[in-house]
Write a protein that holds these residues in place. Structure first.
Motif, PDB file in Angstrom:
ATOM      1  N   LEU A  70      43.695  26.598  61.954  1.00  0.00           N
ATOM      2  CA  LEU A  70      43.368  26.779  60.533  1.00  0.00           C
ATOM      3  C   LEU A  70      43.368  28.254  60.164  1.00  0.00           C
ATOM      4  O   LEU A  70      43.843  28.641  59.094  1.00  0.00           O
ATOM      5  CB  LEU A  70      42.008  26.151  60.226  1.00  0.00           C
ATOM      6  CG  LEU A  70      41.983  24.633  60.123  1.00  0.00           C
ATOM      7  CD1 LEU A  70      40.556  24.129  59.994  1.00  0.00           C
ATOM      8  CD2 LEU A  70      42.800  24.163  58.922  1.00  0.00           C
ATOM      9  N   LEU A 126      46.124  29.231  57.361  1.00  0.00           N
ATOM     10  CA  LEU A 126      45.606  29.692  56.073  1.00  0.00           C
ATOM     11  C   LEU A 126      45.651  31.214  55.962  1.00  0.00           C
ATOM     12  O   LEU A 126      46.216  31.768  55.028  1.00  0.00           O
ATOM     13  CB  LEU A 126      44.184  29.185  55.861  1.00  0.00           C
ATOM     14  CG  LEU A 126      44.035  27.683  55.641  1.00  0.00           C
ATOM     15  CD1 LEU A 126      42.569  27.297  55.592  1.00  0.00           C
ATOM     16  CD2 LEU A 126      44.721  27.242  54.353  1.00  0.00           C
ATOM     17  N   LEU A 160      47.601  33.537  53.299  1.00  0.00           N
ATOM     18  CA  LEU A 160      46.771  33.922  52.151  1.00  0.00           C
ATOM     19  C   LEU A 160      46.337  35.384  52.177  1.00  0.00           C
ATOM     20  O   LEU A 160      46.264  36.028  51.129  1.00  0.00           O
ATOM     21  CB  LEU A 160      45.529  33.027  52.080  1.00  0.00           C
ATOM     22  CG  LEU A 160      45.766  31.582  51.643  1.00  0.00           C
ATOM     23  CD1 LEU A 160      44.455  30.815  51.647  1.00  0.00           C
ATOM     24  CD2 LEU A 160      46.387  31.536  50.255  1.00  0.00           C
ATOM     25  N   ARG A 200      39.978  29.916  56.921  1.00  0.00           N
ATOM     26  CA  ARG A 200      39.382  28.584  56.944  1.00  0.00           C
ATOM     27  C   ARG A 200      37.992  28.540  56.305  1.00  0.00           C
ATOM     28  O   ARG A 200      37.565  27.485  55.841  1.00  0.00           O
ATOM     29  CB  ARG A 200      39.293  28.110  58.392  1.00  0.00           C
ATOM     30  CG  ARG A 200      38.432  28.995  59.239  1.00  0.00           C
ATOM     31  CD  ARG A 200      38.449  28.627  60.716  1.00  0.00           C
ATOM     32  NE  ARG A 200      37.819  29.690  61.479  1.00  0.00           N
ATOM     33  CZ  ARG A 200      36.503  29.805  61.642  1.00  0.00           C
ATOM     34  NH1 ARG A 200      35.702  28.920  61.116  1.00  0.00           N
ATOM     35  NH2 ARG A 200      36.002  30.806  62.349  1.00  0.00           N
ATOM     36  N   SER A 203      38.524  30.396  52.059  1.00  0.00           N
ATOM     37  CA  SER A 203      39.330  29.623  51.114  1.00  0.00           C
ATOM     38  C   SER A 203      38.599  28.383  50.588  1.00  0.00           C
ATOM     39  O   SER A 203      38.521  28.176  49.371  1.00  0.00           O
ATOM     40  CB  SER A 203      40.673  29.227  51.753  1.00  0.00           C
ATOM     41  OG  SER A 203      41.384  30.376  52.142  1.00  0.00           O
TER      42      SER A 203
END
Length: 213
Positions: A145, A149, A153, A169, A172
């Motif tokens: 994760l 992510l 991001l 993780r 977000s």
């Protein structure tokens, strides 16, 4: 033949080796020894989320020291920390040593202890177990994760908001919860209402009534 014990901390290694005596060699992994490849595709989402790892350059010397010591040992005790991360470190070490063909004919055990005392260390050695697969899976899921992510991001945040910001993780989902709650607050429309109640009847036979509709 000696028995090799691997812990995470070099400070712990010296103390534990003193407790266990001359038949044991204790080395430190210095934390995690390998991680996901630093590129897109390290977690293969198209094929069961297979994860591609590599030994960190700065950790190769510690892995090599463990590998060299293992050649002279008949037993390997993986004694990294008893949490999820420690379990994953033991699993990674096991995978690396297996890939290098160093486990043939070796007994391998996982041991855990919660205090650095001679009693606790010896009790752990006397009661080993296998690697706890659920803990390893939990750590892998967390790391996947982070990669899936954060890898995508965080650069967006650096570009749009400010450098060195972190997204992943934890941040977000937390941000989404905050945004959704704020949207609910903004969409709320207040309406005036009254609650009507009365004590009804003739004393002493009275009761509380409430207007429902």
């Amino acid at each position: 033949m000696t028995k090799l014990v691997v812990v995470e901390s070099p400070a712990k290694a010296k103390t534990i080796e003193k407790y266990l005596g001359k038949d044991f060699k204790v080395l430190a992994s210095y934390g995690h020894v390998r991680d996901l490849l630093e590129k897109d595709g390290a977690v293969d989402t198209e094929h069961g989320y297979v994860m591609k790892y590599a030994v960190a350059d700065e950790k190769e010397k510690y892995v090599s020291a463990i590998a060299t010591a293992l050649k002279k040992a008949d037993t390997l005790y993986l004694a990294t920390d008893p949490d999820r991360e420690g379990e994953a470190i033991s699993w990674h070490l096991l995978e690396i040593l297996r890939e290098r063909g160093l486990l043939d004919g070796k007994a391998v055990y996982r041991v855990v202890f919660y205090e650095i005392t001679e009693r606790a260390i010896r009790a752990a050695i006397e009661h080993p177990r296998d690697i706890a697969a659920p803990l390893v899976s939990a750590q892998q899921a967390r790391r996947a994760l982070d990669h899936l992510l954060g890898f995508k991001l965080s650069p967006l945040l650096w570009k749009k908001i400010s450098p060195k910001l972190s997204a992943g993780r934890v941040q977000s989902p937390a941000l989404r919860m905050v945004v959704e709650r704020e949207l609910e607050r903004e969409a709320f429309r207040s309406e005036e209402y009254w609650s009507l109640g009365a004590d009804v009847g003739t004393a002493p036979a009275t009761f509380a009534a409430r207007l429902v509709e």
